[in-house]
Design a protein around this motif. Sequence first.
Motif, PDB file in Angstrom:
ATOM      1  N   THR A  80    -127.146  36.168 -70.031  1.00 38.29           N
ATOM      2  CA  THR A  80    -128.231  35.552 -70.824  1.00 38.29           C
ATOM      3  C   THR A  80    -127.682  34.365 -71.601  1.00 38.29           C
ATOM      4  O   THR A  80    -128.433  33.572 -72.139  1.00 38.29           O
ATOM      5  N   GLY A  81    -126.388  34.242 -71.680  1.00 38.06           N
ATOM      6  CA  GLY A  81    -125.807  33.126 -72.436  1.00 38.06           C
ATOM      7  C   GLY A  81    -124.300  33.222 -72.436  1.00 38.06           C
ATOM      8  O   GLY A  81    -123.717  34.174 -71.901  1.00 38.06           O
ATOM      9  N   PHE A  82    -123.644  32.231 -73.052  1.00 34.72           N
ATOM     10  CA  PHE A  82    -122.190  32.174 -73.075  1.00 34.72           C
ATOM     11  C   PHE A  82    -121.726  31.967 -74.524  1.00 34.72           C
ATOM     12  O   PHE A  82    -122.050  30.957 -75.137  1.00 34.72           O
ATOM     13  N   LEU A  83    -121.026  32.947 -75.064  1.00 33.60           N
ATOM     14  CA  LEU A  83    -120.620  32.908 -76.465  1.00 33.60           C
ATOM     15  C   LEU A  83    -119.118  32.719 -76.582  1.00 33.60           C
ATOM     16  O   LEU A  83    -118.355  33.288 -75.792  1.00 33.60           O
ATOM     17  N   VAL A  84    -118.681  31.969 -77.581  1.00 31.86           N
ATOM     18  CA  VAL A  84    -117.252  31.799 -77.843  1.00 31.86           C
ATOM     19  C   VAL A  84    -116.985  32.195 -79.285  1.00 31.86           C
ATOM     20  O   VAL A  84    -117.746  31.843 -80.178  1.00 31.86           O
ATOM     21  N   SER A  85    -115.928  32.940 -79.511  1.00 26.28           N
ATOM     22  CA  SER A  85    -115.578  33.340 -80.875  1.00 26.28           C
ATOM     23  C   SER A  85    -114.078  33.135 -81.081  1.00 26.28           C
ATOM     24  O   SER A  85    -113.268  33.411 -80.204  1.00 26.28           O
TER      25      SER A  85
END
Lengths: 271, 271, 271, 271, 271, 271
Positions: free
Chosen positions: F264-269
Motif C-alpha cells: 500500500t506504500g513505502f515507508l522509511v524510518s
Amino acid sequence: MVKHVVTFGEIMLRLAPPGMERFLQSPQFVATFGGGEANVAVAVAQLGLPAAYVTVLPDANPIADAAIGELRRFGVDTSRIVRGKGRMGIYYLEAGANQRASKVVYDRANSAIALAKPGDIDWDRAFEGAGWFHITGITPAISAAAAELSLESMQQARRKGLTVSCDLNYRKNLWKYGKTAVEVMRELTRHVDIAIANEEDVQMALGIQAGVDVHSGELDRGQYEKLTAKVLDAYPQMKAIAITLRESKSASHNGWAACLNDRTGFLVSRH
Amino acid sequence: MVKHVVTFGEIMLRLAPPGMERFLQSPQFVATFGGGEANVAVAVAQLGLPAAYVTVLPDANPIADAAIGELRRFGVDTSRIVRGKGRMGIYYLEAGANQRASKVVYDRANSAIALAKPGDIDWDRAFEGAGWFHITGITPAISAAAAELSLESMQQARRKGLTVSCDLNYRKNLWKYGKTAVEVMRELTRHVDIAIANEEDVQMALGIQAGVDVHSGELDRGQYEKLTAKVLDAYPQMKAIAITLRESKSASHNGWAACLNDRTGFLVSRH
Amino acid sequence: MVKHVVTFGEIMLRLAPPGMERFLQSPQFVATFGGGEANVAVAVAQLGLPAAYVTVLPDANPIADAAIGELRRFGVDTSRIVRGKGRMGIYYLEAGANQRASKVVYDRANSAIALAKPGDIDWDRAFEGAGWFHITGITPAISAAAAELSLESMQQARRKGLTVSCDLNYRKNLWKYGKTAVEVMRELTRHVDIAIANEEDVQMALGIQAGVDVHSGELDRGQYEKLTAKVLDAYPQMKAIAITLRESKSASHNGWAACLNDRTGFLVSRH
Amino acid sequence: MVKHVVTFGEIMLRLAPPGMERFLQSPQFVATFGGGEANVAVAVAQLGLPAAYVTVLPDANPIADAAIGELRRFGVDTSRIVRGKGRMGIYYLEAGANQRASKVVYDRANSAIALAKPGDIDWDRAFEGAGWFHITGITPAISAAAAELSLESMQQARRKGLTVSCDLNYRKNLWKYGKTAVEVMRELTRHVDIAIANEEDVQMALGIQAGVDVHSGELDRGQYEKLTAKVLDAYPQMKAIAITLRESKSASHNGWAACLNDRTGFLVSRH
Amino acid sequence: MVKHVVTFGEIMLRLAPPGMERFLQSPQFVATFGGGEANVAVAVAQLGLPAAYVTVLPDANPIADAAIGELRRFGVDTSRIVRGKGRMGIYYLEAGANQRASKVVYDRANSAIALAKPGDIDWDRAFEGAGWFHITGITPAISAAAAELSLESMQQARRKGLTVSCDLNYRKNLWKYGKTAVEVMRELTRHVDIAIANEEDVQMALGIQAGVDVHSGELDRGQYEKLTAKVLDAYPQMKAIAITLRESKSASHNGWAACLNDRTGFLVSRH
Amino acid sequence: MVKHVVTFGEIMLRLAPPGMERFLQSPQFVATFGGGEANVAVAVAQLGLPAAYVTVLPDANPIADAAIGELRRFGVDTSRIVRGKGRMGIYYLEAGANQRASKVVYDRANSAIALAKPGDIDWDRAFEGAGWFHITGITPAISAAAAELSLESMQQARRKGLTVSCDLNYRKNLWKYGKTAVEVMRELTRHVDIAIANEEDVQMALGIQAGVDVHSGELDRGQYEKLTAKVLDAYPQMKAIAITLRESKSASHNGWAACLNDRTGFLVSRH
C-alpha cells in the motif's frame, strides 16, 4: 598555614554492573562511592590542599566505614563526619549503549543525611581551621530537615567568615518533600559568595529566565554574560558566578568550557 | 496433573565481597538473591515439580525484575508475584576466616513485603492449581502488617484445602515491631499441617521448653522424640513435625540429620 | 589523650597470582602491600587506638603513593613517612597446593629503606605524641645502613621515654651485608622493653640456646618458661618477653597460643 | 631452509591496572611482558618464519621463566637466552582518559641486561642458522655495558654475514649513564644495513636535522624523501632506511603509513 | 645427549565454571586444556628432560593453535603434532560441593584424533631422537580407528627400540564403538615394556581378577604384589608394572602411594 | 488475550575471550548463548508480549539446560523446546581491533537441530495459542533435514492461520549439504507473509538481482522501493517486505534505518 576547604553533602554506595553489562547479567556489581561534594573534597586533596568532608553516616555500619576509609585513602580529613540513625543511601547505575539509554535507580530514602536535622552537626568542630565551605543544591532537595540543616551550615560558615560556594545543581527527580526548589534555593542563595550553575539551574532553582539554548552545546559568550549578570543583580552579596559547560565530542571524549563573572569582568575558558 | 507447591516470603539482594575478602577490600560485590522461601521454591522446581513463589516486590524496579528473572531461570513460576510500594531489601555478607567472625548487615526496612498488608495479595490467583503452601517464621517477624498478611495466607490456604508447612525459623534480630515471637507464632502455628523447627525455634517461637543440648551437635533420639511429642500435643491439627540438624564436620563439609514425628512413629535419617 | 603507637619498617608491593594459580598462569597479579610493622600499625588503628607508621619510600612514585593511601584507608597516620631515593621493594608470592610448595621471590634490593641511613628520619617529628615504638628484626637485616638507622630509632625512642617493643623475627634469607644477626641484634636488644620472639629467633638473633622442640606444634609450658627467663636474665632492662605459637589444625584453620613472662609471673593463653 | 630472524633487547614485566582504572584502584595488575625487540620476534614467528630472541634474564627467577614461556607460546626460539645476575626489569603503566594523561613508572635499574657486558653472550650460539639480526636504540641507552654489548652484537652479526636492522628509537628518559645518544648511536649505526626511524630519532640519535613538522600527523612525501637521503649519505654502508608514521584518527583507531628509501627509489604506503 | 620422551593421545578444551560455581551461574568458563598424555609431556619437560607430544588436531583452528602454544609454553616439543580433519574435543567440568556431586559433560565425538587412522602420523618424524614412548588406554577407547592407530604407534616404537610405557586407564564411559576394552587392550599390552595400572584397570582392560578391595583406600602390600605378579606372568615381554594409589585425606589434601614390581623385587613408596 | 509470537531456530553456546583479548590469552571465555531467532523471542518478551522459542536441544545436557534457563530468565516460554540426540552447537568469537580482523570459529556440526527432521517437533503443541511464527534463512542452511523441518514448520504455521515472518539472512559459510540457498529458499519463501531481508539476501537466497550499492552505507529510497517491489511481484502471497540497514557511524555507534513495502506504500524510518 593553608586553611581547609570543607565540603558537605551525601555520599552514597554506587552499584554498577561490570563493563557495559546490564543489571545482574553477571552476578556482580562494581561497588564504589559517589557524591558531588565528596568528589570536590577528593579533588582538592589530590591537588595538595587540606580538605575535609562533612556528612552524616549510619552508625555501626561497615559499608559507611568503608566509604570513610575510601575518602581517607585520597587524603580527605574525615574526622568531622557525624554518625547517626538511618541507612546508607544507594544508587544503581547501568551504562547505556547505542540506542539503549542508561538507567539509574535510587534507593536513598531514609538515609542518615536525609534524617539529619539542625543541631545534629557540631559546626564549630566541622569548620575548625577552615577557610572555604562548599555545598550543592542536592542536599536541600533530599528532605525538609536536610534543607534546614543546609541553611544552618551556610549561616554558620558565613558567621565564621568562610567563603561559601554553592553548585546550584537542580535535580528534578528529587524535591519531593513538599517545597519547590525555588522556594528553598532562593533563601539559601542569599548566603552564597561564589555560585556555580548552568542555565537550567538558574531557571529551576532561582526562577531566573535565561534565553540560552541549552542543547546547542556551544558557549554563546553574550548570552552567558547576560545570564550571570541577572543572577549577580538578584543576589547583591554574591561575589562571583561560574557556569560550566560540557561539550560532547564523542562517546569517550568531552571538551570542557567554563565562564566566570566576578563583577569586574567576564572570562571564558575552554579545554 | 501434579499440583503446585507455593512458597511465600521475602527475597533480598545479597551483596558479598569476592572470595574471602572483607567489605570493599576490592571495589566489588558478588550480587545474588537470598530468601529461604524462594530457595525452597527453586529446590522444588529443580527436583522437577511445579513450584511457584509469591512475594511483594517494588514496582518499576530493575533489581526486583532481575530477582524475578533469576527465579524464572530456575523454573519457578513467578507470575503470582505482586508489585507494590517500598524498596528491595538488601543484606551485606562478609565471610569469616580463622578467628575473624562473619558479618551480616541488614538493610531491609521499608521493603515492599514489610509494607504489604492483608488484601494486597490475591490468594485465589496465588493458590491456583496449588496443593501445598510453605511459609516460615521470618515473614511474620518483619512487621505487624506482614504478620497479619502471613496469617491471612495460611487461613486462605487451609480454606482451599492446601497442606500448610511452616519452618518456624526464629530470628532474634528481627521481631522489633512490638509483638514477641511467641504472641504471633502461637496463633499462626494453629494453621500448620507440617512444622519444621529446631529446639531453639520451639522454645522461642512457641514457648515450649526443651531439655535438648543445642550445642552438642549430635542428635539425641530420645530427647527429640519427647520434644516433637510436646509440640504435637499443643497443636492438635498438626499432622507432623520435622527437626533438622546440621552437624559441622569441617570448614567445608557438614553432615545433615533430620527426624520426623508424624504421630504414627519417629524416624531419624542421617546423610 | 591516648598516645600514638609508632611502628617502623619496610612496606613492599606484594604480587600474587589469583587463587591457587601459579605465577602468570593468568596474565594477572593480585597486588597488595605487605610488611609486618605496617600490619601492626593497621591492627592498632582498627582496634581504635592512634597509630602511626614510619618508613622511607621512593619519592615521586605512584606505587608508593598507593601504599600510603592504603595505610590511610585503615586509619593509620602516614604523615611521618619520609620520601627519598631508591625503589619500592617487591615480593612475588605463589601459594602452594598439595605436594607443591609455595614460592616467594624477593626483589627488594636498593629499596628506599635499604638505602636510608641515620639522619634521614626526623625522629622528633616521627615520635610526636607517641607513647610506644615498635620495630622488628627484619629492618636491621636489610642493610648495614638500615641496621644503624634501626639502632638510632630505638635510642631516640628510649631517650624520649617511649616503650620500645621488638619482634626479633629472624629471617635467614636476609642478613647478607656482612654482619650476622647475633652481632647486630644483641646490641639492638639492649634497648628493648618488650620482646616478642619464638625459640628460633632467640637462638639465631640472640645466640641463646633453647631446648624446645620447634616442630612439635604444642606449647610446653615448662620449657617456654625457662627460655623466657634466660632472655630476661641476659637483658636486665627488658620488662617482658612474649612468645607466640601457631598450631596448625588444618589447611584453613590455625590455633593460636601465646605466653608472656613479665618477671612477675608466666601466663599462657590459647585461642 | 629459511634462516632465523634473531632479535636482541630487554624484556620487562609490564604491570597495568585493569581497564581504565588508576594504579591500585583495585588490588590488581594485568601482568604481561613488554619489549620492542621481543615483539618483533613474536610478530615474525606469527607470520610463520623462524624467529629467535636473545636477551639476558635473571637466573633462578620464576618471573623470568614465565617471560620465556610466554615467548615460547608464540613460537619464538628462546634457547639462546642467557641467564645471569641482576633483576627482572619492571614498568608500571596507567592508561589515560579524557583530560588525564597516561603514566609510566620505570623500575628497570640493575636488570640482568643492564648488568650484562661484552663476552656474556655466546654470539656463535645466538646466531646459529640466522640470516637477519634486529636491534634497537633502546638497549644501548640502558647502560654503558649494554651499549658495548650492543656494539659487539652488531659487529658479530656483520662478521657472520647477517643483515643487520636497527630501529633507532630515541627515548629521552633513558641515556642517563654519562654518554649522549649521538655519541653512541653514530658509532652503532655504522654497522646497520636497514635503519628504521622517525624524524625525532634521526635528529636525537644521529644529530641530523630534519625540516619535518613532527606534529602535523600527515606524511609529507618530499620532506621525508630528503630526510632519508641525508641519512643514507651519512652512512654509506646502509642499504635502506624506513620511516613509520602513526596517524591518530580517533581514540581507538589509528592509520599507519610508512615510507622506504632503498637508494633505488622512494616508496610510500598507507593502511 | 638425552633422548626425548614422546607421549601420544588426545588433548581437549576443558571448560569449567569459576570457583565452586555451577555451569553458567556466571556467564564465564575457565578455559584450559586437558589430557593425561599431554600432562605427562609437560611434567617431563618441567623436570628438565626433552619431551615431545604427538596428537592430531583440527587444521586451521585457532583453539587448537592455542592448545599447541600452551604446551610450547611449558617447553614441550610440539613440532610433531599433525593437523587434520575433525573438531577439537571439549569437556565441561563442574566441581562438586558438600552433598552435590561433580559433573562432567563430554563433547568429544568426531574430534581430529577420533577420526585419525593408521598412516596419518609419520612415526619416523614423531620418534626422531626419542628413547621412550608413552601411551594410555584412553586413546584406543575413542574409536576403532584410534585403536588401530594406537597399535601402530606401539609397534613402530618397539621396532625403533624405544621403551614403551602404557597407563592402562580404563574408562567405562568410553569404549562405545563395538569392541570391549579387553578385546583391544590385551593385544596392545603385548607391546608394553612398562605398565601403569590400578586394580580396576587390570580387571577391566586385561580381564585379570584381583582380590583387592578398591575402596579401602589403603595399600595392602601382599595383595598388590600378587596382582602385579599375575600381570607379569600373562605378559612375558613386560619388564615392570607400577600401581598408583591416591589416599584421600581431606577435601584438599591427598596422600600418594605407589608400588613397583620389576621382576627383581617389589617396592612400595608413600608420600 | 494476546497470542504468542513463536520463533524457531538454533541456539548455540558463544565463547568469547574477555574484553579485546585474543583466544585464550587469558584462560577464560565469556560464555553466553546466541541465535537470531532466540534473540527475537527475548526482544518480544522484553517488550511485554508473550513469546515462545522452539528448537531441538541435546537431551540430558546441562549446557542445554543452562541455555533454556537463560531464555526463561528473559521471560520466554521454553516449554515447547524438544530434547533429542546430537550435541550443543558452539561458536568461538574473537573481537577485532585496529588492523586486526575479528575471528569466528564454528563448531556446530551434528548439533541437535542439525540432526532433527520432520516429525521430531509436535507443531500442535508448539503453536498452541500462537498468532505469529518467525523463522530465518539460517536454519534451512544447516542440513537437508533441517531444511525439510523448516518447510514443515512454515506449512503447519500457515495451515493454522499464523502470520509467518522470515528473515532471509543469507550466510555463505553455511549451505554445505549439497543444495544451494536459491533452491531451498525460493520454495520456503512461498509460505512467507512478512519477509525481512537486505539486498544481498534477496540476491543470494531468491536469485533476484538488485541494482543497490551494498557498501555505500546510505539508504537510497528509490532503489530500495524497486527492489522490494520485485520481491513482492515474485511472491504474490507475501503481504510485506522490510529491509534493515545498519549505518556505521563510529566504532561504538551505529545508526539504524529500515524501510517497509506493504503493497500500500513505502515507508522509511531512521534512528
